[in-house]
Design an enzyme around this catalytic site. Sequence first.
Site, PDB file in Angstrom:
ATOM      1  N   ARG A   1       0.538  -7.079  -1.084  1.00 45.95           N
ATOM      2  CA  ARG A   1      -0.712  -7.845  -1.213  1.00 45.95           C
ATOM      3  C   ARG A   1      -0.621  -9.115  -0.366  1.00 45.95           C
ATOM      4  NH1 ARG A   1      -1.246  -5.781  -7.106  1.00 45.95           N
ATOM      5  NH2 ARG A   1       0.276  -7.246  -7.874  1.00 45.95           N
ATOM      6  N   ASP A  10     -12.963   1.094  -7.673  1.00 49.67           N
ATOM      7  CA  ASP A  10     -12.080   1.783  -8.621  1.00 49.67           C
ATOM      8  C   ASP A  10     -12.957   2.591  -9.560  1.00 49.67           C
ATOM      9  OD1 ASP A  10      -8.887   1.236  -9.577  1.00 49.67           O
ATOM     10  OD2 ASP A  10     -10.208   2.239 -11.021  1.00 49.67           O
ATOM     11  N   ALA A  56     -17.787   0.662  -9.106  1.00 47.12           N
ATOM     12  CA  ALA A  56     -17.083   1.519 -10.071  1.00 47.12           C
ATOM     13  C   ALA A  56     -17.382   2.966  -9.703  1.00 47.12           C
ATOM     14  CB  ALA A  56     -17.546   1.204 -11.491  1.00 47.12           C
ATOM     15  N   ASP A 108      -4.678   2.615  -1.982  1.00 48.22           N
ATOM     16  CA  ASP A 108      -3.511   2.609  -2.889  1.00 48.22           C
ATOM     17  C   ASP A 108      -3.777   3.503  -4.096  1.00 48.22           C
ATOM     18  OD1 ASP A 108      -1.101   1.937  -4.083  1.00 48.22           O
ATOM     19  OD2 ASP A 108      -1.910   0.127  -5.024  1.00 48.22           O
ATOM     20  N   CYS A 159       2.589   6.274  -4.139  1.00 53.33           N
ATOM     21  CA  CYS A 159       3.599   5.935  -5.153  1.00 53.33           C
ATOM     22  C   CYS A 159       4.143   7.193  -5.822  1.00 53.33           C
ATOM     23  CB  CYS A 159       3.043   4.953  -6.176  1.00 53.33           C
ATOM     24  SG  CYS A 159       1.607   5.581  -7.058  1.00 53.33           S
TER      25      CYS A 159
HETATM   26  N1  SAH Z   1      -3.935  -1.414  -5.877  1.00 52.07           N
HETATM   27  C1  SAH Z   1      -3.885  -1.702  -7.291  1.00 52.07           C
HETATM   28  C2  SAH Z   1      -3.169  -0.629  -8.079  1.00 52.07           C
HETATM   29  C3  SAH Z   1      -3.768   0.755  -7.960  1.00 52.07           C
HETATM   30  S1  SAH Z   1      -3.383   1.824  -9.264  1.00 52.07           S
HETATM   31  C4  SAH Z   1      -3.280  -3.091  -7.498  1.00 52.07           C
HETATM   32  O1  SAH Z   1      -2.847  -3.737  -6.526  1.00 52.07           O
HETATM   33  O2  SAH Z   1      -3.243  -3.543  -8.641  1.00 52.07           O
HETATM   34  C5  SAH Z   1      -4.472   3.142  -8.973  1.00 52.07           C
HETATM   35  C6  SAH Z   1      -5.908   2.912  -9.408  1.00 52.07           C
HETATM   36  O3  SAH Z   1      -6.670   4.018  -8.938  1.00 52.07           O
HETATM   37  C7  SAH Z   1      -6.163   2.834 -10.898  1.00 52.07           C
HETATM   38  O4  SAH Z   1      -6.754   1.601 -11.200  1.00 52.07           O
HETATM   39  C8  SAH Z   1      -7.135   3.986 -11.203  1.00 52.07           C
HETATM   40  O5  SAH Z   1      -8.153   3.610 -12.138  1.00 52.07           O
HETATM   41  C9  SAH Z   1      -7.750   4.225  -9.835  1.00 52.07           C
HETATM   42  N2  SAH Z   1      -8.287   5.565  -9.570  1.00 52.07           N
HETATM   43  C10 SAH Z   1      -7.801   6.764  -9.944  1.00 52.07           C
HETATM   44  N3  SAH Z   1      -8.527   7.759  -9.413  1.00 52.07           N
HETATM   45  C11 SAH Z   1      -9.508   7.180  -8.679  1.00 52.07           C
HETATM   46  C12 SAH Z   1     -10.574   7.682  -7.867  1.00 52.07           C
HETATM   47  N4  SAH Z   1     -10.758   8.984  -7.723  1.00 52.07           N
HETATM   48  N5  SAH Z   1     -11.372   6.810  -7.241  1.00 52.07           N
HETATM   49  C13 SAH Z   1     -11.191   5.458  -7.392  1.00 52.07           C
HETATM   50  N6  SAH Z   1     -10.204   4.944  -8.153  1.00 52.07           N
HETATM   51  C14 SAH Z   1      -9.365   5.781  -8.780  1.00 52.07           C
END
Ligand code: SAH
Length: 402
Positions: A221, A259, A286, A306, A346
């Site tokens: 970040r 997200d 969202a 991510d 990840c």
């Molecule tokens: N980059 C974030 C962590 C990401 S964790 C940080 O720095 O804190 C992965 C995220 O992807 C979760 O919040 C989950 O809700 C979201 N997610 C899962 N499937 C998704 C989709 N199809 N589209 C958008 N978001 C999604």
Amino acid sequence: MFDGYYTKDMQKRIIIKNKKAAAAQRFHPWVFSGAVKAIEGPVEDGDVVEVYQEDGSYLATGHYQDGSICVRLFSFLPVQAEQAFWNQKIGGALACRKALGLAGNPHTDCYRLVHGEGDGLPGLIIDIYGSTAVVQCHSIGMHRMLGPIAGALRENYGDALVAVYDKSSETLPATYASGVKNGYVFGESAPQTVQEHGHTFWVDWESGQKTGFFLDQRENRWLTGQYARDKKVLNAFCYTGGFSVYALKAGARQVDSVDVSRTAMAVTDRNVELNGAAPGTHQSFAEDTMAFLKAADADYDLMVIDPPAFAKSIKKRHNAVQGYKRLNALALSKLRAGGLLFTFSCSQVVGRQLFYDTIVAAALETRRQVRVLHHLSQPPDHPVNIYHPEGEYLKGLVLYVE
Ligand code: SAH
């Protein structure tokens, strides 16, 4: 609960086949069920057991749990005293975070104190949020140690620690977890703001994902912030908006955060506000990332992708790779010439080289020219035990796209 049975004449023993002793001799922390020649004594899930060679020589001590990995080793010397042992292990993890400049740092008061095998404690995660420790146990044995672990945290932190929260109900085996409720094992606290590189984040460890915050992206970040000035940024899979806040505070022109979780988006809005973003510079969506990207204009200067782990097991790896390829090809197609892509995986089972090759395949599909600027990984408070390469899980690339 623990009943004080680590002694020299311990009754619960696992005998390893001669041919399989090499792994523990090289400090690998897992004993696979196929390596077990005999189990001596009334061994149950979660018990502390000692592991021996066929000739009777001691190898290691760990937690037994029926399954493919049947002993998770936490000591390669006989363990004599319960509380003193945990005090020393937690003390060792804290010494490492002090060496990293994390413990006692007012600009970053949230960090991972214990990263499972990486800290010689398989099955145990401890994250620190200000004066609260959040414990997440992934094995029954570690959960049965909660008392001594909380004691060791208090011993090492003193008054700097006001509460220990156990958040293991989602990470323990289902049969055992039915009797486990999340809650405070010491003190009491409430969701609050923390600091990361001087940025403010609201963290709700009680109802958020994992232990409340994705501490493993801290350094990535920060790097995003270095490149975000004046840019139009997309933060996809943003969770609580970590990358968005860094980009905004670094002077990004506009940041779009996406997200699928509405709860996460509400916290993202809150975090953007807490950090004083200029009005009109941030928008929340969202939505599913693929749907968002398909409809998006191809004018982003910087993108962060991510996603959650697409593969949790080797069996799912092929599909995961296809998923990463589709997602990254689409993301690359929405970057302006001269744009930057921060892309991550990840999934532990998708190794560094496989992830790289997948991104090459995605780039080829778009026919764009791409330079690799950075290879990214998990931060040093998520260390990899040198004898357990499986501990490496987070990979990232920063690409410059023509
Ligand atoms: N980059 C974030 C962590 C990401 S964790 C940080 O720095 O804190 C992965 C995220 O992807 C979760 O919040 C989950 O809700 C979201 N997610 C899962 N499937 C998704 C989709 N199809 N589209 C958008 N978001 C999604």
